[in-house]
Design a protein around this motif. Structure first.
Motif, PDB file in Angstrom:
ATOM      1  N   GLY A   1      19.459   9.367 -11.430  1.00  0.00           N
ATOM      2  CA  GLY A   1      18.317   9.835 -10.647  1.00  0.00           C
ATOM      3  C   GLY A   1      17.425   8.688 -10.251  1.00  0.00           C
ATOM      4  N   LEU A   2      16.475   8.997  -9.376  1.00  0.00           N
ATOM      5  CA  LEU A   2      15.565   7.978  -8.862  1.00  0.00           C
ATOM      6  C   LEU A   2      14.219   8.085  -9.561  1.00  0.00           C
ATOM      7  CD1 LEU A   2      16.148   8.330  -5.012  1.00  0.00           C
ATOM      8  CD2 LEU A   2      17.095   6.573  -6.531  1.00  0.00           C
ATOM      9  N   LYS A   3      13.517   6.977  -9.526  1.00  0.00           N
ATOM     10  CA  LYS A   3      12.133   6.920  -9.998  1.00  0.00           C
ATOM     11  C   LYS A   3      11.252   6.748  -8.761  1.00  0.00           C
ATOM     12  CE  LYS A   3       9.167   4.022 -12.882  1.00  0.00           C
ATOM     13  NZ  LYS A   3       9.120   2.879 -13.821  1.00  0.00           N
ATOM     14  N   LEU A   4      10.350   7.681  -8.544  1.00  0.00           N
ATOM     15  CA  LEU A   4       9.463   7.619  -7.376  1.00  0.00           C
ATOM     16  C   LEU A   4       8.047   7.236  -7.796  1.00  0.00           C
ATOM     17  CD1 LEU A   4      10.370  10.876  -5.385  1.00  0.00           C
ATOM     18  CD2 LEU A   4      11.508   8.648  -5.349  1.00  0.00           C
ATOM     19  N   PHE A   5       7.345   6.660  -6.864  1.00  0.00           N
ATOM     20  CA  PHE A   5       5.932   6.332  -7.098  1.00  0.00           C
ATOM     21  C   PHE A   5       5.162   6.692  -5.828  1.00  0.00           C
ATOM     22  CE2 PHE A   5       2.166   3.714  -7.627  1.00  0.00           C
ATOM     23  CZ  PHE A   5       1.920   3.839  -8.989  1.00  0.00           C
ATOM     24  N   THR A   6       4.078   7.449  -5.983  1.00  0.00           N
ATOM     25  CA  THR A   6       3.284   7.830  -4.822  1.00  0.00           C
ATOM     26  C   THR A   6       2.392   6.661  -4.415  1.00  0.00           C
ATOM     27  OG1 THR A   6       3.221  10.064  -5.703  1.00  0.00           O
ATOM     28  CG2 THR A   6       1.709   9.548  -3.899  1.00  0.00           C
ATOM     29  N   VAL A   7       2.563   6.214  -3.189  1.00  0.00           N
ATOM     30  CA  VAL A   7       1.872   4.997  -2.758  1.00  0.00           C
ATOM     31  C   VAL A   7       0.635   5.321  -1.922  1.00  0.00           C
ATOM     32  CG1 VAL A   7       3.953   3.589  -2.849  1.00  0.00           C
ATOM     33  CG2 VAL A   7       3.348   4.778  -0.709  1.00  0.00           C
ATOM     34  N   ASN A   8      -0.170   4.289  -1.747  1.00  0.00           N
ATOM     35  CA  ASN A   8      -1.373   4.406  -0.915  1.00  0.00           C
ATOM     36  C   ASN A   8      -1.041   4.417   0.572  1.00  0.00           C
ATOM     37  OD1 ASN A   8      -0.603   1.610  -1.384  1.00  0.00           O
ATOM     38  ND2 ASN A   8      -2.397   1.081  -0.168  1.00  0.00           N
TER      39      ASN A   8
ATOM     40  N   ASN B   1       5.509   0.986   8.903  1.00  0.00           N
ATOM     41  CA  ASN B   1       4.865   1.942   7.996  1.00  0.00           C
ATOM     42  C   ASN B   1       5.744   2.239   6.779  1.00  0.00           C
ATOM     43  OD1 ASN B   1       4.902   5.350   7.723  1.00  0.00           O
ATOM     44  ND2 ASN B   1       2.990   4.313   7.267  1.00  0.00           N
ATOM     45  N   CYS B   2       7.012   2.531   7.020  1.00  0.00           N
ATOM     46  CA  CYS B   2       7.937   2.827   5.914  1.00  0.00           C
ATOM     47  C   CYS B   2       8.171   1.602   5.043  1.00  0.00           C
ATOM     48  CB  CYS B   2       9.276   3.306   6.457  1.00  0.00           C
ATOM     49  SG  CYS B   2       9.142   4.792   7.454  1.00  0.00           S
ATOM     50  N   ILE B   3       8.256   0.455   5.696  1.00  0.00           N
ATOM     51  CA  ILE B   3       8.566  -0.774   4.957  1.00  0.00           C
ATOM     52  C   ILE B   3       7.439  -1.128   3.996  1.00  0.00           C
ATOM     53  CG2 ILE B   3       8.940  -3.263   5.225  1.00  0.00           C
ATOM     54  CD1 ILE B   3      10.312  -2.507   7.967  1.00  0.00           C
ATOM     55  N   THR B   4       6.192  -1.024   4.448  1.00  0.00           N
ATOM     56  CA  THR B   4       5.084  -1.369   3.540  1.00  0.00           C
ATOM     57  C   THR B   4       4.965  -0.329   2.418  1.00  0.00           C
ATOM     58  OG1 THR B   4       3.544  -0.363   5.117  1.00  0.00           O
ATOM     59  CG2 THR B   4       3.767  -2.746   5.181  1.00  0.00           C
ATOM     60  N   ALA B   5       5.316   0.910   2.690  1.00  0.00           N
ATOM     61  CA  ALA B   5       5.334   1.913   1.619  1.00  0.00           C
ATOM     62  C   ALA B   5       6.388   1.550   0.581  1.00  0.00           C
ATOM     63  CB  ALA B   5       5.611   3.299   2.200  1.00  0.00           C
ATOM     64  N   CYS B   6       7.548   1.171   1.060  1.00  0.00           N
ATOM     65  CA  CYS B   6       8.655   0.780   0.182  1.00  0.00           C
ATOM     66  C   CYS B   6       8.254  -0.398  -0.704  1.00  0.00           C
ATOM     67  CB  CYS B   6       9.859   0.429   1.063  1.00  0.00           C
ATOM     68  SG  CYS B   6      11.297  -0.145   0.188  1.00  0.00           S
ATOM     69  N   ILE B   7       7.565  -1.366  -0.115  1.00  0.00           N
ATOM     70  CA  ILE B   7       7.141  -2.557  -0.863  1.00  0.00           C
ATOM     71  C   ILE B   7       6.183  -2.169  -1.995  1.00  0.00           C
ATOM     72  CG2 ILE B   7       5.674  -4.615  -0.651  1.00  0.00           C
ATOM     73  CD1 ILE B   7       6.942  -4.950   2.206  1.00  0.00           C
ATOM     74  N   GLN B   8       5.242  -1.278  -1.695  1.00  0.00           N
ATOM     75  CA  GLN B   8       4.266  -0.893  -2.720  1.00  0.00           C
ATOM     76  C   GLN B   8       4.961  -0.151  -3.869  1.00  0.00           C
ATOM     77  OE1 GLN B   8       1.390  -1.980  -3.160  1.00  0.00           O
ATOM     78  NE2 GLN B   8      -0.118  -0.456  -3.757  1.00  0.00           N
ATOM     79  N   ALA B   9       5.946   0.674  -3.551  1.00  0.00           N
ATOM     80  CA  ALA B   9       6.692   1.364  -4.607  1.00  0.00           C
ATOM     81  C   ALA B   9       7.464   0.358  -5.453  1.00  0.00           C
ATOM     82  CB  ALA B   9       7.636   2.395  -3.996  1.00  0.00           C
ATOM     83  N   ALA B  10       8.065  -0.613  -4.798  1.00  0.00           N
ATOM     84  CA  ALA B  10       8.801  -1.643  -5.530  1.00  0.00           C
ATOM     85  C   ALA B  10       7.850  -2.418  -6.450  1.00  0.00           C
ATOM     86  CB  ALA B  10       9.497  -2.589  -4.556  1.00  0.00           C
ATOM     87  N   ASN B  11       6.636  -2.688  -5.949  1.00  0.00           N
ATOM     88  CA  ASN B  11       5.646  -3.380  -6.782  1.00  0.00           C
ATOM     89  C   ASN B  11       5.287  -2.581  -8.030  1.00  0.00           C
ATOM     90  OD1 ASN B  11       5.425  -5.694  -5.257  1.00  0.00           O
ATOM     91  ND2 ASN B  11       3.719  -4.924  -4.012  1.00  0.00           N
TER      92      ASN B  11
ATOM     93  N   ALA C   1       9.300   1.136  -8.875  1.00  0.00           N
ATOM     94  CA  ALA C   1      10.015   2.362  -8.523  1.00  0.00           C
ATOM     95  C   ALA C   1      11.117   2.093  -7.506  1.00  0.00           C
ATOM     96  CB  ALA C   1       9.039   3.403  -7.984  1.00  0.00           C
ATOM     97  N   ASP C   2      11.982   3.107  -7.332  1.00  0.00           N
ATOM     98  CA  ASP C   2      13.098   2.996  -6.390  1.00  0.00           C
ATOM     99  C   ASP C   2      12.657   3.272  -4.961  1.00  0.00           C
ATOM    100  OD1 ASP C   2      15.390   2.667  -8.232  1.00  0.00           O
ATOM    101  OD2 ASP C   2      14.718   4.610  -8.961  1.00  0.00           O
ATOM    102  N   GLU C   3      11.759   4.224  -4.820  1.00  0.00           N
ATOM    103  CA  GLU C   3      11.439   4.740  -3.488  1.00  0.00           C
ATOM    104  C   GLU C   3      10.001   5.235  -3.542  1.00  0.00           C
ATOM    105  OE1 GLU C   3      13.734   5.021  -0.829  1.00  0.00           O
ATOM    106  OE2 GLU C   3      13.205   6.808   0.304  1.00  0.00           O
ATOM    107  N   ALA C   4       9.323   5.169  -2.385  1.00  0.00           N
ATOM    108  CA  ALA C   4       7.924   5.581  -2.311  1.00  0.00           C
ATOM    109  C   ALA C   4       7.813   7.042  -1.923  1.00  0.00           C
ATOM    110  CB  ALA C   4       7.188   4.727  -1.285  1.00  0.00           C
ATOM    111  N   LEU C   5       6.946   7.758  -2.611  1.00  0.00           N
ATOM    112  CA  LEU C   5       6.554   9.089  -2.162  1.00  0.00           C
ATOM    113  C   LEU C   5       5.283   8.901  -1.331  1.00  0.00           C
ATOM    114  CD1 LEU C   5       7.137  12.122  -2.245  1.00  0.00           C
ATOM    115  CD2 LEU C   5       5.841  12.261  -4.366  1.00  0.00           C
ATOM    116  N   MET C   6       5.262   9.492  -0.141  1.00  0.00           N
ATOM    117  CA  MET C   6       4.164   9.247   0.805  1.00  0.00           C
ATOM    118  C   MET C   6       3.422  10.545   1.117  1.00  0.00           C
ATOM    119  SD  MET C   6       6.221   6.703   3.427  1.00  0.00           S
ATOM    120  CE  MET C   6       4.780   6.119   4.314  1.00  0.00           C
TER     121      MET C   6
END
Lengths: 313, 313, 313, 313, 313, 313
Positions: free
Chosen positions: B145-152, B172-182, B185-190
């Motif tokens: 499974g994935l680990k998600l993180f809700t980003v700003n 927009n998607c790329i900066t969300a992805c970067i914040q989740a990686a920081n 997490a695997d993927e950003a929840l937006m």
């Protein structure tokens, strides 16, 4: 073509050399991989610069903005600012260019292993492209002024894609431009999320009201270097200048209006949403740039000349 | 690499042929001009498709979405849908591909006379690029499974850049992805502009609550074809499915969660913002996909097989 | 513990006397009814104060803010400001405290007849609690700086629960703090409803850009007394200071960053969302507080000493 | 007292036993530390429940909502749901209560080492308080109906403090209640961030329009169990019921209006913002509850009786 | 004139009788005081109705909407619905009108003691004006369809001036209409505050997508009676119809589009923002109304005839 | 009547002459067509002016604002500013008025061919109405002050109907006024779309805080001429004055508050939302206007006298 870039294409541009990652290519061989982050994703940051007497006006401001933008999107430029400046001049010098030149400097996140948005699948350093072209603003446009139309396409919120970024993801500006063209205008006037005036699609927007120069707060536009210089010129020359929130009501009642950009400097506006740009009690037809617009245009040209440089300092 | 595309790069991809404007090129010669609208401006529309038994599942939906997106940004694809489908299969057939293949189909506004955003300075028809690659989802990611993180970073408003568009302007998607990686997490929840749950940065997001499948209204995400198919499968198989507004409160209290996309189908989620994905009264550790996730994953795979086709019809 | 309050608990605090409605109780007997408006509803207003040389810096500002907050939520403090100040010093004097002390002063709407939100069911005067503790900021945190993470939890609108209020209803800040901790950070950076930078969850946020000190407009944070003093110190010492709207773009490109609060004064920040805090053209690693942060920290400590007082004046 | 809780205080409540962390205390000894997260920060989650024939209606829904709320704010309840239910009945049984009882069940994050918002300085398990009181809705209020006033205080966004949470940080509701009282009303009608009707400050709001029952989408109110039951009763009894966005225009033109809550069930509304609640073409004065309100009130009382239980099941 | 009301003025209208507060006046003597609330403040509510075979279709819906609107703005109509209906028919009968007639029924708050907005300075009952005119939709517009342009002027929030109100304060619609005219269009397409499609400036907007009829949620438009009837006709005739949130993306990709209103019934749309209205995969030029538009137009005309009545019932 | 216009109606006003399109009519014959754009649609712009010693204070500002408003709504006034001024004085002179006179000057888009919103169906020049009345502010209201109530009705966004416009579409202000009256107040305090303090329904709002005069940014109110003059008087007399964003928190904690308008000049406020207007640490009851309010009131009266004029200049 009706837009602000409505210029004759200079035939000399057919033979220019373009710098890609430090190597010079003829125009028709200047290419990037279809796996490049710029092509696939609009994942890059760019600058435009002018060449004036072999120097570049406001060089440090442009380079600083480029690195700041790259940091904002968590991207490494990969070479030092000094190395980047050297590449710029290597390119224009190889083209034997001295003046009347517009330079597009682009830095993308590099080549991907596979077409996917995650920066973690990037497999090369940043791609750095420098395109210098002979390009001068259309003098007739300056005489006549621009026709603006306020479009339904808005500037966005900073928590989505910061409108301060000068990025390769330009679809917001492009769709605004299209809607203005559909309404028969040169350039789109765009509102911010609260409905106040933000900027034009490819230039910054100013009005002159009762002796004061107004532009938006700057929170919803690219951090314009020409914009900042106009405000500086106002301050240095005793013209009150305000960065403030204002609405179309204030625009329709303005005495003068103009747009600014690195390419064309200052260009006057003669009509906005069908209303002539002039004081509401004034019945005479406006023609050409108003007095403050003219004065700032002249001051700005002088500033460009005096601040053109070849070093970061 | 931690993302959903955390796959081994298949060595066969080094030798693929890529279609550019109808001509096939080896991977290392697959290039576009630095004046291309896609590279300079992110001005293009794309699709990803799967190859299953030499056919493409949901082919008509993908082609229709591509032309709809092009029309939305006032861009001509330049060839008919039938011609485009032919190019797709010409390319995969030339590569002798039959299965396990991911295809990126990209259409940009074409080459510019000069690097400028106004569509009126475009001087070529649309650029059409087709990249087929051998690429399979990582089976271990499905197990774990994935680990998600809700980003700003938020999804934006439709009057700025419509989030329904599958465009080349992806910052927009790329900066969300970067914040989740920081955040590890695997993927950003937006979230959407009102603070409700919208989507993940490169996939669509679903929860299962008390036997019902929920996903967002779809107004703030790419018009997902897999998303629509999941809802269709629910309806066809007696699983209540709702497209509705909901908040993180509802997510944290969900029984199951998963993401969907053309590439990986359905991938389960095991943790969101540090909270394990399981019913709030349930103390046992969750492991693997939940029962409804598993069922939908299986149904979806069958659907892909049965709907793979080589004609638009 | 990783937060800004990551301090060793001073063993002397086990034996402190706490003032409740004017009576002093040992720590383990310091209690309130489960019917108290503070406990049931977060219905109260509070202050934190420092004890410096037996006086309290900015005493009048703190007392004024407390009464202003109480009036804002239509609550009677019940005793005069002079009586309240007397209680404060009665409490610290009874504890024989002189320095290095942090005081929490809390006023809730009092005891309810029954657990219900309507102020009309309150049956006692306001509950007034004073907790003085020996508590010093962690010197190592000052050396090293803080790591911030911008969270999805936002500051709210003034028409919902005015973020200027220093109230007992703190869930917004707490959930922001939790999300930052989940991302491995010390403190959360929070955006305002428009997506601009507002504040940290328990401190105020400042950046230094090109010689200027910037903080948010203050409309979305507690009316920080340390914040106001920092701005005052800038004005008095020739450092340009602006309360203005700005976005993460400006933060990522800042030269320095720091947070402020009554407890710890000024604490530098070394990393925000994975980006090191330093000028974008600067490649050297940042270490410790930057020059303006250091200078303000020193000035602020002096100000605290000079403005510590025992009278409202 | 004018509010919905305008009830005579039952004298038996002076002698009740209150459960704190599993121990029973007389009312006047029921206290918590001034370091408790509930008192200092409003950092807790609560439920109210009714006792009907020694059972609790909708027990599982209440317990599930409590654990879901705790998970949403990243708080451990610390005991299992089964243990919590046992504590509930231990408390009411010790009080020999069987009927006409309102129970407040509160869980806070526990005692802090020092008064600070970061959950990382908590040093005890959750504080669990159970207050059972004899409390019956005022029959006269039901006859007469309530007077509502739409206030300027709004419900907030889910990304600030999710309005679905039933937390101890209640200042938003309290200030709304105060403004309604200032306008001479019983209860505040509150709008959502977009200006649509959300809820009342301590109850949920319904209108009846042309035979249909409408309530808000539920995205901006506490996840009301009575609210859900009213909708369920409508569905089960052939009354069309919609959760939808609507505005004050729709409210002013409604045929009937009522509010709901665990304490009072359904209470009719006779006036909103000075307008009598009745069909706009109807000139006769409204008196008492309308026909659908009366029917639902009766159905709800029956449901409470039939669903009262002592087990989680 | 290019608008939807682009009709020849019928010469018979020069001699009509107009009802003002129950008295009939020739057109050129039909006047109101300059102190009237309608003239000074736009403080009134109105209806438009059609006369079909001496009856009025949907008479009760129109009268109910009028009284509901009056109640919403806290205004007394002053006469009963039955009396109002009598006045309507007295007026058309006195004009010997039977068919092809458009009626404007206006109710303002009455005459003011002095020109001031406060309703407390009104000194007369409501002013009731009835203007019946011979007016038929332009058949050529139906053949050709309308050209729409999405304008920057938005529909507003319900907490400012509820867009459901059919009031005399029409400046929002008028400025939208002006901007569309400036762009060369017939009618303005207007977005809601979130950027989704709301309505046209004087008509309601529908699209047909893949066999489904879509219109906006209705929260940001006048409560259209023709709109409701179109949805009813869809339901009654097996055409799926949805009231839903959608964006311009969905509009640009629609198969058909049309607008509706009491005056003209259904009018097709052939172009929106420069894009032809037709399926994105369809290359053939659209001409005339699409099949579903045609069918609904026919059904609506039949409905008008069958539901024309002279009694409220 | 409780409002700010709670004045005795001067009996002399029964015999005034009113100017309509340049012709003078007795009050009871001063009428407009029911086809007038003002009556049907609130489609007009207006000014109020005072007559002081036969002159009009700030005459140029009023005339400029009128023409600016007309241009904003794309309406031609039809006569020159000089002609309009002449009409104004012709009217007051014909009435032999010299002082204590309030003038309402209204310009609507003119008569329509048929009742429809599109400006393209207008068939006459603008309608110009001038109503001069003997009208003096109530001195007792000045002594006692006003009671304000913050209402749920908001000021709107500039992209809907610009709140800077002084138009005939006044329903927003009227419904706010009604809600304040329902709460027993004189005038409504209105918030802006973000929840900050904007203005009162018919006057501008100011607070005095710690020696500073604050008013809103002006973006959400009519461009008040008295408002601008108050700020000018502050600047000219050494009183710090700020146009800034602030919330009710700041209002409740203010030392003084007042409203301004052309009619009544400055009127103090003694209560807002049940809170007395005075410094939060001040227990004494406030009575009459505070010191800064008194001073500004006096200064403003002097300014009106000195700036009354009969020429545009």
């Amino acid at each position: 073509m009706q837009s602000i870039h409505d210029v004759k294409i200079d035939s000399r541009n057919a033979d220019i050399l373009i710098s890609i990652n430090g190597t010079l290519y003829p125009r028709n061989q200047a290419v990037v991989s279809v796996f490049d982050s710029g092509f696939i994703l609009g994942d890059g940051i760019w600058e435009c610069l002018r060449l004036v007497n072999s120097g570049i006006p406001f060089l440090r401001e442009h380079i600083e903005r480029l690195y700041e933008g790259a940091k904002a999107v968590f991207m490494e430029v990969g070479i030092t600012p000094q190395e980047l400046v050297k590449r710029l001049f290597d390119c224009v010098d190889a083209n034997k260019m001295r003046d009347g030149v517009h330079i597009r400097l682009m830095v993308t996140r590099g080549v991907k292993a596979t077409p996917y948005q995650d920066p973690r699948v990037t497999i090369s350093p940043a791609t750095i492209v420098i395109i210098p072209e002979y390009k001068e603003p259309n003098a007739q446009k300056f005489q006549q002024g621009l026709k603006l139309f306020t479009v339904n396409v808005r500037r966005g919120a900073p928590d989505v894609q910061d409108p301060k970024l000068n990025s390769h993801s330009k679809l917001n500006c492009i769709t605004a431009c299209i809607q203005a063209a559909n309404a028969g205008a040169d350039e789109a006037l765009m509102l911010d999320p609260l409905g106040f005036v933000a900027t034009c699609n490819s230039t910054h927007f100013f009005i002159v009201r009762r002796g004061e120069v107004w532009t938006s707060t700057g929170q919803y536009c690219v951090l314009g270097i020409t914009r900042v210089n106009m405000i500086r010129l106002c301050h240095d020359n005793g013209i009150p200048a305000l960065e403030k929130q204002f609405s179309l009501y204030d625009v329709y009642g303005a005495d003068e209006a103009f747009v600014t950009g690195t390419f064309a400097g200052l260009v006057p506006v003669y009509e906005i949403d069908g209303r002539p740009v002039r004081h509401p009690l004034c019945a005479d037809a406006w023609s050409g740039a108003g007095p403050i617009s003219l004065r700032l245009s002249k001051l700005y040209k002088e500033l460009c000349t005096s601040e053109a440089t070849r070093t970061l300092a």
